[in-house]
Design a protein around this motif. Sequence first.
Motif, short mmCIF file in Angstrom:
data_model
loop_
_atom_site.label_atom_id
_atom_site.label_comp_id
_atom_site.label_asym_id
_atom_site.label_seq_id
_atom_site.Cartn_x
_atom_site.Cartn_y
_atom_site.Cartn_z
N UNK A 140 0.93 -1.19 -0.08
CA UNK A 140 0.07 0.16 -0.02
C UNK A 140 1.06 1.31 0.09
N UNK A 141 2.09 1.39 0.60
CA UNK A 141 3.05 2.38 1.00
C UNK A 141 3.63 2.79 -0.42
N UNK A 142 3.89 1.61 -1.11
CA UNK A 142 4.58 1.55 -2.43
C UNK A 142 3.82 2.39 -3.51
N UNK A 143 2.49 1.85 -3.38
CA UNK A 143 1.46 2.58 -4.67
C UNK A 143 1.08 3.78 -4.19
N UNK A 375 -3.31 2.04 11.73
CA UNK A 375 -4.27 1.42 11.05
C UNK A 375 -3.66 0.33 9.97
N UNK A 376 -2.41 0.67 9.28
CA UNK A 376 -2.07 -0.48 8.27
C UNK A 376 -1.40 -1.59 9.14
N UNK A 377 -1.12 -1.28 10.61
CA UNK A 377 -0.85 -2.41 11.19
C UNK A 377 -1.78 -3.57 11.38
N UNK A 378 -3.18 -3.13 11.31
CA UNK A 378 -4.47 -3.90 11.32
C UNK A 378 -4.55 -4.82 10.10
N UNK A 413 -6.75 -1.15 6.13
CA UNK A 413 -5.99 -0.67 4.91
C UNK A 413 -6.35 0.63 4.48
N UNK A 414 -7.79 0.78 4.21
CA UNK A 414 -8.39 1.82 3.79
C UNK A 414 -8.25 3.12 4.48
#
Length: 427
Positions: A140-143, A375-378, A413-414
Amino acid sequence: MVKHFKAIERFVKDESFSGILLFLATVAALIVANSSFGESYFKLWNTPLGVTVGSHTISMDLMHWINDGLMALFFLMVGLEIKRELLIGELSSIKKASFPIVAAIGGMIIPALIYIAFNSDNPKGFGIPMATDIAFALGILMLLGKKVNPSLKLFLVALAVVDDLGAVVVVATVYTNEIHTEYFLYVAVTYLLIWLLNIRRVTMLLPYLLLGIALWIFIHSAGVHATIAGVLLAFAIPISSKVDEKEFIKNTRESVNIFEKHIDTIPILNHHQIDALEDIAYNYDKVQNPLVKLEHQLHGLSAFIIMPLFAFSNAGVMLNFSAISENLLIVLGVLFGLVIGKPIGIVGFTYLANKLKIAQKPDDLKWSEIVAVGFLGGIGFTMSIFITQLAFLDQNIIDAVKLGIFFASFIAGLIGVLLILRSYKTN
């Protein structure tokens, strides 16, 4: 520092592409499982396979060979990453390590407590919402590209490494089968032999890997989850090379000079040049760090084969939402653990630690970015599914929990993406 940053960037790129493959494998598994091929799909993973070594036979179905066998290689890579980060990376000093360690601890404790609050009578699934899927999160971070602060990537990588270590400990101590203590002697002797190789400064990887296979067999026979063999082996792989960089440069320069000195008009190499090339190859092998070399070799295998195969074999779930209503408290424990517990744990623990001066927030990280990482950790996904398979035997519960993991990972993620985009706009 620049070199270390480039290594992290390569790691992030590989992990992000792996995240895309994981997503595609998951979607494919869900489509196939709910199509006319569904029955064949489930039969495939239940196909029995056995391996006999002498008088010792190990027999499991195909899914268990993936989850216990191939995943041991994944855990070997995880163990190598943990050791590297502890020795020379983002966890190599108290100053560097304290903040992501505190974040990871909070991100494991609070989700586990939330799960237990929903399932106090049967808390065995508490490990499910503790996990973070680094491939999906970094994907997600890369996108998002340049919208992401590079320091945020470093923080997420360090946090995920500690998170992985926590998952390893939970798997080793909680999710085990019936213990057969008679095999622990074989485990101890095999592991001692592996460490003797390290002490004697053996840098060739083959002896470690052969003994690692034996270690896997004995740990599996002892009743402890066999993937732990990969982590134990990783910790024993040496990081130091036999030849240091200056000696390598000196020897290589001498060999190149010899090669150049014996250039002739014949269009094939003469024996002097062949000897010089062999010396270069010898020194090339000796200057490499065994740990980094093995990690590099395993990373592609893990990211592009093992993890997508794991996702395709484990993510296939019949979309039967009645299973969720029948196991609602378990699903809610996982859902709220990942979506609410992870950010509360990561942000809450780091905020308190920063206030109490136990750990210091990096100056180039904003609190809004740390909330986004929370949240990304979720995004639990791969490790959460892995632990689900260990925690429960009832297939209805497993299917319900998997659907809960998918839903929770999507929501977490969202929200993480929206927070990162909002933080970028305010810069």
